[in-house]
Design a protein around this motif. Structure first.
Motif, PDB file in Angstrom:
ATOM      1  N   ALA A   1      88.834  64.446   4.080  1.00  0.00           N
ATOM      2  CA  ALA A   1      88.235  63.384   4.910  1.00  0.00           C
ATOM      3  C   ALA A   1      89.131  62.147   4.904  1.00  0.00           C
ATOM      4  N   ILE A   2      89.644  61.783   3.718  1.00  0.00           N
ATOM      5  CA  ILE A   2      90.522  60.606   3.611  1.00  0.00           C
ATOM      6  C   ILE A   2      91.777  60.821   4.465  1.00  0.00           C
ATOM      7  N   MET A   3      92.371  62.018   4.348  1.00  0.00           N
ATOM      8  CA  MET A   3      93.610  62.314   5.079  1.00  0.00           C
ATOM      9  C   MET A   3      93.371  62.315   6.584  1.00  0.00           C
ATOM     10  N   MET A   4      92.217  62.864   7.006  1.00  0.00           N
ATOM     11  CA  MET A   4      91.920  62.897   8.449  1.00  0.00           C
ATOM     12  C   MET A   4      91.820  61.483   9.010  1.00  0.00           C
ATOM     13  N   ILE A   5      91.079  60.633   8.299  1.00  0.00           N
ATOM     14  CA  ILE A   5      90.929  59.235   8.758  1.00  0.00           C
ATOM     15  C   ILE A   5      92.303  58.564   8.812  1.00  0.00           C
ATOM     16  N   LEU A   6      93.106  58.789   7.757  1.00  0.00           N
ATOM     17  CA  LEU A   6      94.439  58.187   7.674  1.00  0.00           C
ATOM     18  C   LEU A   6      95.324  58.639   8.846  1.00  0.00           C
ATOM     19  N   LEU A   7      95.288  59.937   9.148  1.00  0.00           N
ATOM     20  CA  LEU A   7      96.119  60.467  10.244  1.00  0.00           C
ATOM     21  C   LEU A   7      95.691  59.893  11.592  1.00  0.00           C
ATOM     22  N   PHE A   8      94.380  59.773  11.795  1.00  0.00           N
ATOM     23  CA  PHE A   8      93.898  59.200  13.068  1.00  0.00           C
ATOM     24  C   PHE A   8      94.308  57.720  13.177  1.00  0.00           C
ATOM     25  N   ILE A   9      94.275  57.005  12.048  1.00  0.00           N
ATOM     26  CA  ILE A   9      94.702  55.592  12.065  1.00  0.00           C
ATOM     27  C   ILE A   9      96.202  55.509  12.390  1.00  0.00           C
ATOM     28  N   ILE A  10      97.014  56.395  11.757  1.00  0.00           N
ATOM     29  CA  ILE A  10      98.468  56.393  12.025  1.00  0.00           C
ATOM     30  C   ILE A  10      98.712  56.705  13.503  1.00  0.00           C
ATOM     31  N   GLY A  11      97.955  57.694  14.033  1.00  0.00           N
ATOM     32  CA  GLY A  11      98.074  58.051  15.450  1.00  0.00           C
ATOM     33  C   GLY A  11      97.756  56.874  16.358  1.00  0.00           C
TER      34      GLY A  11
END
Lengths: 99, 387
Positions: B334-344
């Motif tokens: 969940a943390i990684m998904m949120i992080l990737l969407f923020i980077i995107g």
């Protein structure tokens, strides 16, 4: 192959790389040829070479060791290499083509 | 000489660190370095050091953080992570990367003559070869139903690739691959409550022969693919894995070898056919000529970088695994998904999350239908065929 073997291979790789670099590192890398267009601002003939100042976006200096017939106002295309001299970039021209 | 060595050491360490961070690709960093107006030798060595070193630590990015690169997209890292063998996956990848560099440099005289010959022979058949790769991927599925779904997924991923790669979006490759292979996998872990066990840091023995064969396979397949326009590292990995029947853990070493050997072979192809598929090498070629003297220096630097990056990545991976073992692994997806969407979102504005949602949906379809993830590589292959 265990972890210590991987470390040993890595260290050998570093040592071989350092040794090769010590014996083969050139003073300067041979640079990629460039091509640049511009209008001549001035031509200054010296004893063994000619300095051509020409305008692109900025004014640049090109050095040629060949005899050249270009003059102020000519549109030229220079083929050569970039070189730093007295903290300024100049071009050592291999070929100058009048447009 | 001291300045050059310091450049190589600092570049290698910086490369290992940035290789872990999603989106910090060498092509992006190389343009920044180019604008710093260093001496041409320092610029070239710095770009090479960061580029090669990044290929080693991308194993950590792919395994722990689930954000693959074009080279690591098909790495069986996630499977190994689920078995508690995340460290083992990273270690095998790094050994493959080290062997790939050493083998490519050792056989560089052969590669020098082979590249031109292969290029002249194969350049007419690139698109045909790519179409054959897609057909093999689909037909590899076991049942007729799976073959139909594989065809649908291949077409969807292909259309997705065409749209994303032709859009004005920044970092399209990162968005596309992170969503197809990364966020879809993370979402799947969350939905199915897949338990990731504590990762063991154990010193596993690696077969010297198997690793050498896998790395050799990587180097030779790359020799064929790197001189053909558009065929990437992952496509290169497919050939030897099928021909030499390289599976699972050796396949990880093979993928490791491809990333680093790509740099060495690109330097050679630059000298022989005046083409460099690798972006960082193409940038280096704008400042220095691929003369014998320059190539020897770059290869010597390559040996030092590979050694430093191997040791640094292994040490760093142990530390990162120790840290991730302390946090609740179930929360990590969940943390990684949120992080990737923020980077995107940061990279590409609203387009970023939009692309990632689409890619995640296609990726999830692949996982729920039990298909090979290699079918998703049509996102890169179909745009090349139609180009």
């Amino acid at each position: 192959m265990e972890q210590k073997h991987i470390t040993a291979i890595s260290l050998i790789s570093i040592l071989i790389g350092l040794a090769t670099l010590y014996f083969t590192l050139p003073e300067k890398f041979e640079q990629t040829d460039i091509k640049i267009k511009g209008t001549i601002q001035s031509v200054e003939e010296k004893e063994k070479f000619t300095i051509i100042s020409f305008k692109t976006k900025d004014v640049l200096h090109a050095i040629t060791f060949d005899k050249t017939k270009v003059q102020k106002g000519d549109e030229i295309e220079i083929y050569g290499r970039l070189q730093e001299y007295n903290r300024k970039v100049e071009i050592i021209a291999d070929k100058i083509v009048k447009k | 000489m001291i300045l050059e060595i310091l450049t190589i050491i600092s570049g290698s360490i910086f490369g290992v660190i940035t290789g872990i961070a999603p989106g910090m690709h060498i092509n992006l960093l190389a343009i920044l370095i180019l604008n710093m107006n260093f001496d041409s030798k320092i610029t070239a060595l710095l770009i090479l050091s960061i580029g090669i070193a990044q290929n080693f630590s991308e194993a950590i990015q792919t395994t722990i953080f689930n954000t693959p690169t074009p080279e690591t997209a098909l790495m069986p890292a996630q499977q190994m992570l689920k078995e508690g063998k995340g460290y083992c996956a990273i270690q095998k990848f790094v050994i493959g990367a080290l062997f790939g560099t050493l083998i490519a440099i050792m056989i560089s005289p052969i590669l020098y003559f082979a590249t031109k010959m292969i290029y002249d022979t194969l350049k007419e058949f690139t698109k045909l070869l790519l179409a054959a790769i897609i057909a093999i991927l689909i037909l590899k599925e076991k049942t007729a139903q799976k073959k139909i779904w594989a065809f649908i997924v291949a077409i969807l991923a292909g259309i997705f690739g065409i749209i994303v790669l032709n859009s004005a979006t920044k970092q399209p490759l990162f968005l596309m691959l992170s969503s197809l292979f990364g966020t879809s996998n993370l979402l799947n872990s969350l939905i199915n409550r897949i338990k990731i066990p504590e990762q063991k840091i154990t010193e596993e023995k690696n077969s010297f022969t198997k690793t050498t064969i896998a790395s050799l396979g990587g180097v030779f397949s790359l020799l064929i693919t790197s001189i053909l326009p558009g065929i990437g590292g992952t496509q290169a990995a497919m050939l030897p894995s099928k021909i030499l029947r390289i599976k699972n853990e050796s396949y990880t070493a093979l993928i490791g070898s491809i990333g680093t050997a790509d740099f060495i072979i690109s330097i050679i192809t630059l000298a022989t056919i005046h083409k460099a598929r690798n972006g960082a090498v193409a940038i280096i070629s704008t400042i220095i000529k691929p003369t014998t003297s320059n190539i020897i220096t770059l290869f010597s630097a390559g040996l030092i970088i590979a050694g430093i990056a191997t040791i640094t990545t292994i040490i760093l991976s142990k530390k990162i695994i120790q840290i991730t073992n302390k946090i609740d692994y179930q929360k990590l997806p969940a943390i990684m998904m949120i992080l990737l969407f923020i980077i995107g979102l940061i990279f590409s504005g609203i387009n970023g999350p939009a692309i990632m949602i689409t890619g995640t949906a296609i990726g999830i379809l692949t996982l729920t239908k039990g298909l090979h993830r290699s079918n998703l590589m049509t996102c890169l292959i179909i745009p090349i065929i139609l180009n």
